[in-house]
Design an enzyme around this catalytic site. Structure first.
Site, short mmCIF file in Angstrom:
data_model
loop_
_atom_site.label_atom_id
_atom_site.label_comp_id
_atom_site.label_asym_id
_atom_site.label_seq_id
_atom_site.Cartn_x
_atom_site.Cartn_y
_atom_site.Cartn_z
N GLU A 148 -4.82 3.19 -4.06
CA GLU A 148 -3.38 3.12 -3.78
C GLU A 148 -2.72 1.84 -4.33
O GLU A 148 -3.35 0.81 -4.51
CB GLU A 148 -3.08 3.22 -2.28
CG GLU A 148 -3.61 4.49 -1.64
CD GLU A 148 -3.19 4.66 -0.18
OE1 GLU A 148 -2.88 5.81 0.19
OE2 GLU A 148 -3.18 3.70 0.60
N GLN A 189 9.19 2.57 1.69
CA GLN A 189 8.86 3.87 2.25
C GLN A 189 9.51 3.94 3.64
O GLN A 189 9.25 3.09 4.50
CB GLN A 189 7.34 4.02 2.36
CG GLN A 189 6.66 4.15 1.02
CD GLN A 189 6.90 5.51 0.41
OE1 GLN A 189 6.25 6.49 0.77
NE2 GLN A 189 7.84 5.60 -0.50
N ASN A 232 6.86 1.84 5.67
CA ASN A 232 5.58 1.33 5.20
C ASN A 232 5.79 0.59 3.89
O ASN A 232 6.57 -0.37 3.85
CB ASN A 232 4.45 2.36 5.23
CG ASN A 232 4.66 3.68 4.52
OD1 ASN A 232 5.49 4.47 4.91
ND2 ASN A 232 3.89 3.94 3.48
N ASP A 233 5.13 0.96 2.82
CA ASP A 233 5.05 0.11 1.62
C ASP A 233 6.40 -0.40 1.10
O ASP A 233 7.36 0.38 1.00
CB ASP A 233 4.45 0.89 0.44
CG ASP A 233 3.26 1.71 0.81
OD1 ASP A 233 2.77 1.59 1.95
OD2 ASP A 233 2.80 2.48 -0.04
#
Ligand code: FRU
Length: 548
Positions: free
Chosen positions: A298, A146, A129-130
């Site tokens: 976030e 991530q 992810n990120d």
């Protein structure tokens, strides 16, 4: 190594079974620890104890029946020669099949899989992810991210790592930061500590310092680790966590530190409960709370950009994970918003981050966002969208954030052909033969003849879906600079599993996954109320994996 060779590699491992857990010692002589995975089974705890290292149990979908769907792996190069201990549920055939190998399973096939994106970064195996810790250092762009190395869904968050000389061709390196007894490793950023304010490195060999969130069931706290070898290995700071504010905020949600230099001090923007907090530090170890801006969730970002390229006129941009932002001023301690909240991008993008430490001679603000896009049938999940350059432009609606692919992307593109003033039918005839290309760039200007809707679709999916009557574009409110303009330009990047679209010179952008389930074999099709395609260019986009 082929999957069929794995069984052979198992011979010779000793399994010590306990009442409920089996314990096995493996001397790491091969580079990769190979872990079988099957999504038919729930996750079980696997403890991997490496001498001298703390560990957090991993949650792994071990195939209890021994039938792996695929094999995940961990690079053990840095652990070679040591004896590790594995503990897993007794009798689990998947646990017994964990082994080490000199090569990753099916290494011959990596980057050649049928649904591997061709010019976007994806991991060799597992979930991403990120983007984290984006930084340029010593001739390399670093992309940390991530990563769950142990299956293609979210869990066991670590910082994966890849480097590139040009933002396009990435080489995946071993995991940079692993979970430990405090928790798993959530998103964050890196800086180069040039003046050695932290004391971790020296002025001659400045430390790359990584800031991340430790996630545990009890709380989320901020922590750091540093590297003296260009991000290849990180040492966690003994004094972690460096910020623990969950009591103060009465919230579990305090995460994603973005650290950068401002004048003579360090600044950290971190998301805490209902917005972004600003902390400052002299030495990267001790942090003082300064201010808080509500309204973001976030993955904070905060950076300064010249307006219309004028260095004497700047604004600060603050954003969160969703693609919305505010403009304002920042004095090193507090962000003061001077605009409403605007959206510059939408669709699959999330948690985009910009690079630290881009040389002043370059001066660009370069961003990479996570594309929440899956690749059917693959052992990897998620992707990084194209790197884009951010800028601020004065528009009729005020100053707005612009995002366009970085110029390096041009080096992948070769023109196939250029056309102008095509009727809808003529444009469809030109486009049809290219409908099954899995790498294509389309630059098109559409001219509407009625103030209704106009679209370009592929396989029944609307790549551009502009409704002038409702002033919407692919579901988002969008009005061109001249609201009476009947024209719209689109720069479209099609990859095997994704579509990215940049509208009117980057004024708005969006991305989405291609619809494999709904594919009906329909070719490209412009549709509208007697549309003209006033300009059209098709370009081939080279694969970045060809030279791997
Ligand atoms: C955003 C996010 C971050 C967090 C990370 C965990 O996608 O939820 O806030 O640090 O993902 O993987």
């Amino acid at each position: 190594m082929k999957v069929t060779q794995i069984a052979a590699a198992l011979i010779g491992l000793s399994v010590v079974a306990g009442a409920t857990a089996a314990e096995r010692k493996i001397k790491v002589t091969d580079r990769y620890l190979v872990v079988p995975v099957s999504h038919k089974f729930d996750r079980v705890d696997v403890r991997m104890m490496i001498p001298g290292q703390e560990y957090m149990p991993l949650k792994v979908r071990l195939p209890a029946d021994g039938k792996a769907e695929y094999y995940a792996f961990r690079d053990m190069e840095q652990i070679k020669g040591k004896t590790i201990t594995l503990v897993y549920p007794d009798g689990n055939l998947g646990g017994e099949a964990i082994t080490t190998m000199p090569e990753i399973p099916q290494s011959d096939n990596i980057y050649k899989e049928p649904n591997r994106p061709q010019y976007h970064f994806t991991t060799r195996c597992g979930w991403i992810n990120d983007p984290n810790g984006l930084i340029y250092h010593d001739g390399e762009y670093h992309l940390f991210y991530q990563h769950n190395p142990y299956e293609r869904d979210w869990e066991n968050m670590t910082w994966g790592h890849a480097v590139s000389p040009d933002l396009l061709h990435w080489t995946e390196l071993p995991t940079a930061i692993h979970p430990d007894s405090l928790g798993t490793i959530f998103s964050g950023s890196t800086v180069i500590d040039r003046d050695n304010s932290s004391g971790f490195g020296s002025k001659k060999n400045p430390a790359m310092v990584a800031f991340y969130t430790i996630d545990s069931p009890a709380k989320q706290t901020q922590a750091m680790a540093y590297s003296l070898d260009r991000g290849r290995t990180f040492k966690k700071y003994q004094g972690n966590p460096i910020i623990d504010t969950h009591e103060k905020w009465q919230s579990h949600d305090t995460r994603d530190p973005k650290v950068f230099r401002y004048g003579d001090h360090w600044v950290m923007a971190v998301n805490e409960r209902d917005g972004h907090s600003i902390y400052t530090s002299e030495n990267l170890r001790d942090w003082t709370f300064r201010s808080h801006t509500t309204g973001f969730w976030e993955c904070p970002e905060l950076f300064e950009l010249a307006v219309d390229g004028n260095p004497d006129k700047t604004k600060w941009v603050m954003y969160g994970a969703s693609g919305t932002y505010m403009l304002g001023d920042f004095d090193g301690y507090e962000f003061k918003s001077s605009s409403g909240k605007h959206r510059y991008t939408g669709g699959s993008i999330y948690a985009a981050q910009t690079f630290n430490n881009i040389p002043a001679s370059d001066g660009r603000r370069i961003q990479i966002g996570w594309g929440r896009i899956s690749h059917p049938g693959m052992n990897f999940n998620g992707m990084m969208l194209l790197p884009t350059e951010l800028s601020l432009r004065t528009t009729k609606d005020g100053i707005r954030l612009i995002s366009n692919p970085v110029r390096e992307v041009e080096s992948l593109c070769t023109s196939i052909g250029k056309w102008s003033n095509l009727s809808q039918e003529e444009a469809n005839n030109v486009m049809r033969p290219y409908s099954d290309r899995d790498r294509l760039r389309i630059k098109a200007t559409l001219m509407l003849s009625h103030a209704t809707d106009a679209s370009l679709s592929l396989d029944g999916q609307r790549i551009v879906d502009y409704d002038m009557n409702n002033t919407t574009l692919n579901g988002y409110h969008y009005s061109p600079q001249d609201p009476t303009s009947m024209e719209l330009t689109a720069d479209i990047f099609i990859d095997r599993t994704s579509v990215e679209v940049f509208i009117d010179g980057g004024l708005f952008s969006y991305s989405f996954g291609r619809d494999f389930a709904g594919r009906r074999g329909q070719p490209f099709e412009f549709r509208g109320n007697r549309l003209t395609v006033t300009s059209l260019e098709l370009m081939d986009v080279a694969s970045v994996w060809d030279r791997q």
